[in-house]
Design a protein around this motif. Sequence first.
Motif, PDB file in Angstrom:
ATOM      1  N   VAL A  54       0.841  -1.199   0.000  1.00  0.00           N
ATOM      2  CA  VAL A  54       0.000   0.000   0.000  1.00  0.00           C
ATOM      3  C   VAL A  54       0.877   1.250   0.000  1.00  0.00           C
ATOM      4  N   ASN A  55       1.855   1.270   0.903  1.00  0.00           N
ATOM      5  CA  ASN A  55       2.745   2.440   0.977  1.00  0.00           C
ATOM      6  C   ASN A  55       3.488   2.646  -0.334  1.00  0.00           C
ATOM      7  N   ILE A  62      -6.228   1.078   5.336  1.00  0.00           N
ATOM      8  CA  ILE A  62      -6.196   1.934   4.147  1.00  0.00           C
ATOM      9  C   ILE A  62      -7.132   3.107   4.419  1.00  0.00           C
ATOM     10  N   SER A  63      -6.577   4.306   4.412  1.00  0.00           N
ATOM     11  CA  SER A  63      -7.402   5.447   4.785  1.00  0.00           C
ATOM     12  C   SER A  63      -8.063   6.060   3.563  1.00  0.00           C
ATOM     13  N   ASN A  64      -9.027   6.945   3.812  1.00  0.00           N
ATOM     14  CA  ASN A  64      -9.690   7.623   2.697  1.00  0.00           C
ATOM     15  C   ASN A  64      -8.683   8.450   1.901  1.00  0.00           C
ATOM     16  N   ILE A  65      -7.633   8.940   2.587  1.00  0.00           N
ATOM     17  CA  ILE A  65      -6.640   9.757   1.891  1.00  0.00           C
ATOM     18  C   ILE A  65      -5.853   8.909   0.894  1.00  0.00           C
ATOM     19  N   ASP A  66      -5.462   7.687   1.311  1.00  0.00           N
ATOM     20  CA  ASP A  66      -4.755   6.790   0.388  1.00  0.00           C
ATOM     21  C   ASP A  66      -5.593   6.545  -0.861  1.00  0.00           C
ATOM     22  N   ALA A 108       6.561   6.420 -17.833  1.00  0.00           N
ATOM     23  CA  ALA A 108       6.787   7.198 -16.611  1.00  0.00           C
ATOM     24  C   ALA A 108       5.888   6.711 -15.487  1.00  0.00           C
ATOM     25  N   MET A 109       4.652   6.350 -15.849  1.00  0.00           N
ATOM     26  CA  MET A 109       3.736   5.868 -14.811  1.00  0.00           C
ATOM     27  C   MET A 109       4.249   4.556 -14.228  1.00  0.00           C
ATOM     28  N   VAL A 110       4.588   3.596 -15.112  1.00  0.00           N
ATOM     29  CA  VAL A 110       5.090   2.308 -14.636  1.00  0.00           C
ATOM     30  C   VAL A 110       6.373   2.522 -13.829  1.00  0.00           C
ATOM     31  N   GLY A 111       7.269   3.361 -14.353  1.00  0.00           N
ATOM     32  CA  GLY A 111       8.536   3.614 -13.666  1.00  0.00           C
ATOM     33  C   GLY A 111       8.307   4.160 -12.272  1.00  0.00           C
ATOM     34  N   GLY A 112       7.360   5.087 -12.138  1.00  0.00           N
ATOM     35  CA  GLY A 112       7.079   5.681 -10.833  1.00  0.00           C
ATOM     36  C   GLY A 112       6.634   4.640  -9.832  1.00  0.00           C
ATOM     37  N   ILE A 113       5.684   3.802 -10.258  1.00  0.00           N
ATOM     38  CA  ILE A 113       5.139   2.791  -9.338  1.00  0.00           C
ATOM     39  C   ILE A 113       6.222   1.773  -8.975  1.00  0.00           C
ATOM     40  N   VAL A 114       7.004   1.331  -9.980  1.00  0.00           N
ATOM     41  CA  VAL A 114       8.060   0.348  -9.701  1.00  0.00           C
ATOM     42  C   VAL A 114       9.065   0.932  -8.706  1.00  0.00           C
ATOM     43  N   LEU A 115       9.434   2.197  -8.904  1.00  0.00           N
ATOM     44  CA  LEU A 115      10.413   2.815  -8.009  1.00  0.00           C
ATOM     45  C   LEU A 115       9.849   2.936  -6.593  1.00  0.00           C
ATOM     46  N   GLY A 116       8.585   3.353  -6.496  1.00  0.00           N
ATOM     47  CA  GLY A 116       7.960   3.465  -5.182  1.00  0.00           C
ATOM     48  C   GLY A 116       7.965   2.132  -4.457  1.00  0.00           C
TER      49      GLY A 116
END
Lengths: 311, 319
Positions: free
Chosen positions: A9-10, A156-160, A260-268
């Motif tokens: 989740v994080n 999992i909060s509403n903010i997440d 860029a989207m995939v890269g961002g998620i993979v890095l996170g």
Amino acid sequence: MSEFLQHLVNGVSVGTIYALIALGYTMVYGVLKLINFAHGDVYMVGAFAAFYIANALGVGDSPTLGKTLLVFTGSMAVCAGLGYAIERLAYRPLRERPRLTSLITAIGVSFLLEYGFQLAPFESITSMEFPPGPTPRFFPELFPRTVWLQIGEVAISNIDVLSLLVAIALMIGLEFIVYRTKFGTAMRAVSFDPQTAALMGIPVDRVISITFALGSALAAAAAVLVAISRPRIDPLMGMMPGLKAFVAAVFGGIGNVPGAMVGGIVLGLAEEFVAGYGVSSFRDAIAFAILIAVLLIRPQGLFGRQSVEKV
Amino acid sequence: MRLVRALLPFAVGLPALWAIQAAAPPQLAIILVTAGVNVILAVSLNMVNGFTGQFSLGHAGFMAVGAYTAAKITLAMGEAPANWSPWLWNNGAFTLALLGGMLTAALAGLAVGIPSLRLRGDYLAIVTLGFNEIIRVFIENMRWLGGATGISGLPPYTSVVWVGLGALATVVVARRIVGSTHGRALLSVREDEVAAEAMGVDTVACKVHAFVLSAAFAGLGGGLLVHYILLVTPKSFTFVKSIEVVVMVVLGGMGSISGATLAALVLTFALELMRGLDQYRMVMYSLLLVVLMLSRPTGIFGTKEIWELLGPKRKKAAA
């Protein structure tokens, strides 16, 4: 298991933020072949713009949906303007010069924003406390945090959920703009070959300006989402996320929007898992290790095209 | 004869430095040491960013490697034994420490340079910045290097003479390299990499050589600096420090040794004069960068040395 889920989740929530910032890098690189070093600082400005707007509206006392939307769009508009101004004043005069010149200018703009915002407020000139100075500020709560979903120990909060949904909506919107509109076609044409695009009657300057504004607005959206869940904001907050988002953009293939989207998620995810299960103090080195590995093994990135140098 | 020519600057410089050290009041000595270290850093970075035309943003990382090695060596050597002259022991230990620091920094330069110098332009900048941060994060995680707090209580070995000699050595090496065949190969890589390669210049080897040499002198600068402030922490070597050095090189002119030297001196003294305005320092640096790039992207002196601009104008051959 619950620990694994929590990291997942994080990781995804950090990753979507990286992805939103990375989109700005990738679009600007696509049309201008320039690493916009100041992009991370535009993100920082986005957080502060939202902070000032929220305080002016008095969101802390009486939060409403309308005010939240106003904070969002206001911050995005401020950053779009900033992105446009940076391009117009600092990068456009250098477009015909060697690329290194623009890179050094970009570093200069980045430091100007970072350290300019750290100056003590000029209270005698403006009644507003601007620049904010080096001490961190606390972003007012736009709406109360509630637990949305509880799986075992994972909350999992509403903010997440909200930040994930907003990020996805923005990415779909961008995807639509880039691949389904006339402007998107023009943007891809400029990215492919600016000279030919100009000959075909595409207003290259305007396309580049709008691209900058668009990327900066996305960075502002990312900043507001981050500020809602982690309210501490300071003038150097854009430094690391900016560099990491750049890594995400390179990982996905710079100039490539879905990459860029995939890269961002993979890095996170990579950061969250290595930090969670390994040594957390190495967190900041992971992104750079990934960057170096990608550039050495597959320099064009995951979805990038191989470019051939012609003489 | 060649040896004499190589040693002449030192023969002239050493007595001069002794005289300056004897005459300078302590406040001036601090500024002189800072200025000297900045000259070493700027001129050595100029070997990569100026002569070879590669853009490195990782100079502080190599400084850190040299500084930590030197600190470890001088601490391990400790006080002079009873039957040794302390002067001889201390200076011997410091020489050893600085050479050790240069060596490890050069090795770090080699390790970073070989993979990353295949990249060009902006990618190289980001990768060197990445290595800079990786080096810093690693040092922060090493307990025997003092972690995030660093190592304090270093012996106060650095003096105006030491820094002056270091700066002199850096300038002499840089100057003699540019004039050599090897230096011309470096310049050819800057002017046009593809053409240089077609002419038989081993461009990758050239870049790696320049990079390693530049890293070694960054290590020297780091070693000298920490034995003056008597403290070595990872915080002194973030990429912000690297960018400060880049500003000096860019300001003085990429490819001009005298330009970089002058820029390092002027910036150090200017900053010292406006101590009270410390918070404006980085704002000024960044404004300077942007304005300079917009108005004179090659730096104030460009690739020329100062005396070439001062001397009688030679007519340029018609192009």
